[in-house]
Every structure is written in C-alpha cells, then in structure tokens.
Design a protein around this motif. Structure first.
Motif, PDB file in Angstrom:
ATOM      1  N   TYR A   1      -2.171 -16.777  26.621  1.00 45.83           N
ATOM      2  CA  TYR A   1      -3.312 -16.175  26.816  1.00 45.83           C
ATOM      3  C   TYR A   1      -4.170 -16.174  25.631  1.00 45.83           C
ATOM      4  O   TYR A   1      -3.887 -16.052  24.367  1.00 45.83           O
ATOM      5  N   ASP A   2      -5.401 -16.350  25.893  1.00 43.33           N
ATOM      6  CA  ASP A   2      -6.790 -16.536  24.733  1.00 43.33           C
ATOM      7  C   ASP A   2      -7.308 -15.251  24.772  1.00 43.33           C
ATOM      8  O   ASP A   2      -7.764 -14.767  25.612  1.00 43.33           O
ATOM      9  N   GLU A   3      -7.431 -14.649  23.589  1.00 37.80           N
ATOM     10  CA  GLU A   3      -8.252 -13.482  23.218  1.00 37.80           C
ATOM     11  C   GLU A   3      -9.411 -13.524  23.812  1.00 37.80           C
ATOM     12  O   GLU A   3      -9.909 -12.365  24.268  1.00 37.80           O
ATOM     13  N   ASP A   4     -10.287 -14.626  23.926  1.00 33.76           N
ATOM     14  CA  ASP A   4     -11.612 -14.733  24.455  1.00 33.76           C
ATOM     15  C   ASP A   4     -11.548 -14.490  25.999  1.00 33.76           C
ATOM     16  O   ASP A   4     -12.489 -13.909  26.480  1.00 33.76           O
ATOM     17  N   TYR A   5     -10.288 -14.469  26.565  1.00 34.42           N
ATOM     18  CA  TYR A   5     -10.508 -14.063  28.120  1.00 34.42           C
ATOM     19  C   TYR A   5     -10.783 -12.765  28.448  1.00 34.42           C
ATOM     20  O   TYR A   5     -11.085 -12.434  29.719  1.00 34.42           O
ATOM     21  N   ILE A   6     -10.829 -11.829  27.440  1.00 35.71           N
ATOM     22  CA  ILE A   6     -10.983 -10.425  27.710  1.00 35.71           C
ATOM     23  C   ILE A   6     -12.513 -10.352  27.977  1.00 35.71           C
ATOM     24  O   ILE A   6     -13.121  -9.407  28.683  1.00 35.71           O
ATOM     25  N   LYS A   7     -13.390 -11.385  27.486  1.00 27.88           N
ATOM     26  CA  LYS A   7     -14.864 -11.343  27.683  1.00 27.88           C
ATOM     27  C   LYS A   7     -15.032 -11.552  29.312  1.00 27.88           C
ATOM     28  O   LYS A   7     -16.071 -11.043  29.801  1.00 27.88           O
ATOM     29  N   TYR A   8     -14.062 -12.249  29.860  1.00 28.93           N
ATOM     30  CA  TYR A   8     -14.285 -12.683  31.296  1.00 28.93           C
ATOM     31  C   TYR A   8     -13.570 -11.340  32.088  1.00 28.93           C
ATOM     32  O   TYR A   8     -13.456 -11.997  33.369  1.00 28.93           O
ATOM     33  N   GLY A   9     -13.025 -10.451  31.615  1.00 28.81           N
ATOM     34  CA  GLY A   9     -12.580  -9.491  32.503  1.00 28.81           C
ATOM     35  C   GLY A   9     -10.983  -9.577  32.623  1.00 28.81           C
ATOM     36  O   GLY A   9     -10.413  -9.147  33.609  1.00 28.81           O
ATOM     37  N   PHE A  10     -10.293 -10.432  31.818  1.00 24.64           N
ATOM     38  CA  PHE A  10      -8.935 -10.598  32.025  1.00 24.64           C
ATOM     39  C   PHE A  10      -7.985 -10.185  30.613  1.00 24.64           C
ATOM     40  O   PHE A  10      -8.253 -10.622  29.716  1.00 24.64           O
ATOM     41  N   SER A  11      -6.887  -9.408  31.044  1.00 23.72           N
ATOM     42  CA  SER A  11      -5.839  -9.305  30.162  1.00 23.72           C
ATOM     43  C   SER A  11      -4.817 -10.048  30.689  1.00 23.72           C
ATOM     44  O   SER A  11      -4.913 -10.992  31.353  1.00 23.72           O
ATOM     45  N   TRP A  12      -3.435  -9.620  30.318  1.00 28.17           N
ATOM     46  CA  TRP A  12      -2.290 -10.499  30.609  1.00 28.17           C
ATOM     47  C   TRP A  12      -1.298  -9.416  30.950  1.00 28.17           C
ATOM     48  O   TRP A  12      -1.112  -8.254  30.365  1.00 28.17           O
TER      49      TRP A  12
END
Length: 211
Positions: A35-46
């Motif tokens: 998981y990349d922390e930048d993914y939170i910008k696109y509305g995704f956690s893990w």
C-alpha cells in the motif's frame, strides 16, 4: 505377469511425477503489492494482511484484490475524471463508462494508432463505482470552493424552495447569491431530502443542518 505389473507401476509413477513437475515449472511468481500512502488521495485505504494488503474504498467500503493496487498513472487518473464529468453533464448511468465509452475508445485507438497505444487507454478506470467516486470528489471540491467564497463575502442571499420527486418524496433546493470580485454570482447550493412533512419548521431544520 510380474514384469507387466512392474512395468505398469513404473509408468504410473512417471505419470504422477510429470504433472507435478510441470505444474512446478509453470508456477508464476505471485507479486504482493504494498500500500502506498499516496493512495489515500484517490479515496483508498487498505485492509487485511499487511504483507498483501487489499485496497478498500473509504467512501463505499468496497474491497478490491491485491493485484488492483498497481501504480496509478496521473494521465489515466485525469482522463478518468474528465470522462466522469462528461457522464455527469449528460446525466447518463455510471455504467456507461465501462460498458460503452472505454470499449469505444479502445477500438478507435487500436484502429487509428495501434495495439501498443490501446494499453494506455486500458489504464483509465471507468467502472461504475469509480465514476460515482469521481463525481462525488468533484462535487465536494466545488462545494468546498463555494463555501470559501461565501465566507469571504460574509453576506449572501439564500433562496429555497421545496418540490416533490418521482417517488413522491419532498426535496429542498437551495440557491445562493453573493458578491464575488464586484460581480453578483448565483450558484446552486444543495438539494436535500425532507424526511418529514415540508413545513416551515422542517425546512428550517434541513437548511440549518446543512450549514
């Protein structure tokens, strides 16, 4: 007879060993994406196992496979937002992105530019859930910008009206008018369902809850 049985045993052992060897040779290395922390910008956690996390939408809670957690192309992301905006403007079902627009674009690109360019078009995510999320993101951004302008203007006029939708449910629509850089601007503010009867008290409560 003994020779035949020994020969049969020998051949059956060979048959048992060959598929196992073949399967072992053909096994592909499974890539576990992080998981990349930048993914939170696109509305995704893990969620799930930390060694092989699964992306989870923070809006709807849907989970995707670990393989879905591929690096995100900025151009593909931008294209996804543009298409979602067109779908919203045309008031089309969110499914049209994946069932019609994307396949059409891929066919055109394949015929006009070639197969290699089709791979780039295929990176653009246009599933119904993605289109819904993109529209929600744009809507939230527009509303946030409008709220900042209202706070800056300090004074504004509010016009509200109630109507009934096709399901016979009460809907409250609000339009706001304010001065922005010496110009009078008028913007749609919100449309909220009125759960109870459309009395003055209930209309005030829904409006007050929004603010």
């Amino acid at each position: 007879m003994d020779k035949f049985l020994r020969r049969k045993d020998s051949s059956s052992r060979t048959d048992d060993e060959e598929p196992s060897t073949s399967v072992t040779k053909n096994l592909k290395k499974v890539v576990k994406r992080k998981y990349d922390e930048d993914y939170i910008k696109y509305g995704f956690s893990w969620c799930g196992d930390e060694t092989a996390p699964k992306p989870q939408c923070i809006i709807c809670g849907d989970q995707l496979s670990n393989e879905s957690m591929v690096p995100i192309s900025e151009k593909a992301l931008e294209a996804s937002y543009h298409v979602a905006k067109l779908i919203a403007h045309q008031k089309k079902p969110h499914t049209v992105g994946e069932t019609l627009i994307k396949p059409t674009c891929m066919k055109i690109v394949r015929l006009m530019l070639g197969s290699n360019e089709v791979k780039e078009v295929n990176k653009v995510s246009l599933s119904a859930d993605t289109v819904k999320r993109r529209i929600h993101d744009m809507s939230s951004d527009i509303l946030g910008t409008l709220i900042k302008k209202l706070l800056s203007a300090e004074k504004f006029a509010l016009q509200i009206d109630e109507t009934t939708d096709i399901k016979n449910k009460g809907q409250l629509i609000a339009i706001v008018r304010f001065v922005d850089e010496d110009f009078i601007k008028e913007h749609y503010l919100f449309c909220k369902e009125v759960p109870e009867r459309t009395t003055g008290e209930e209309i005030f409560r829904v409006t007050d809850d929004f603010f």
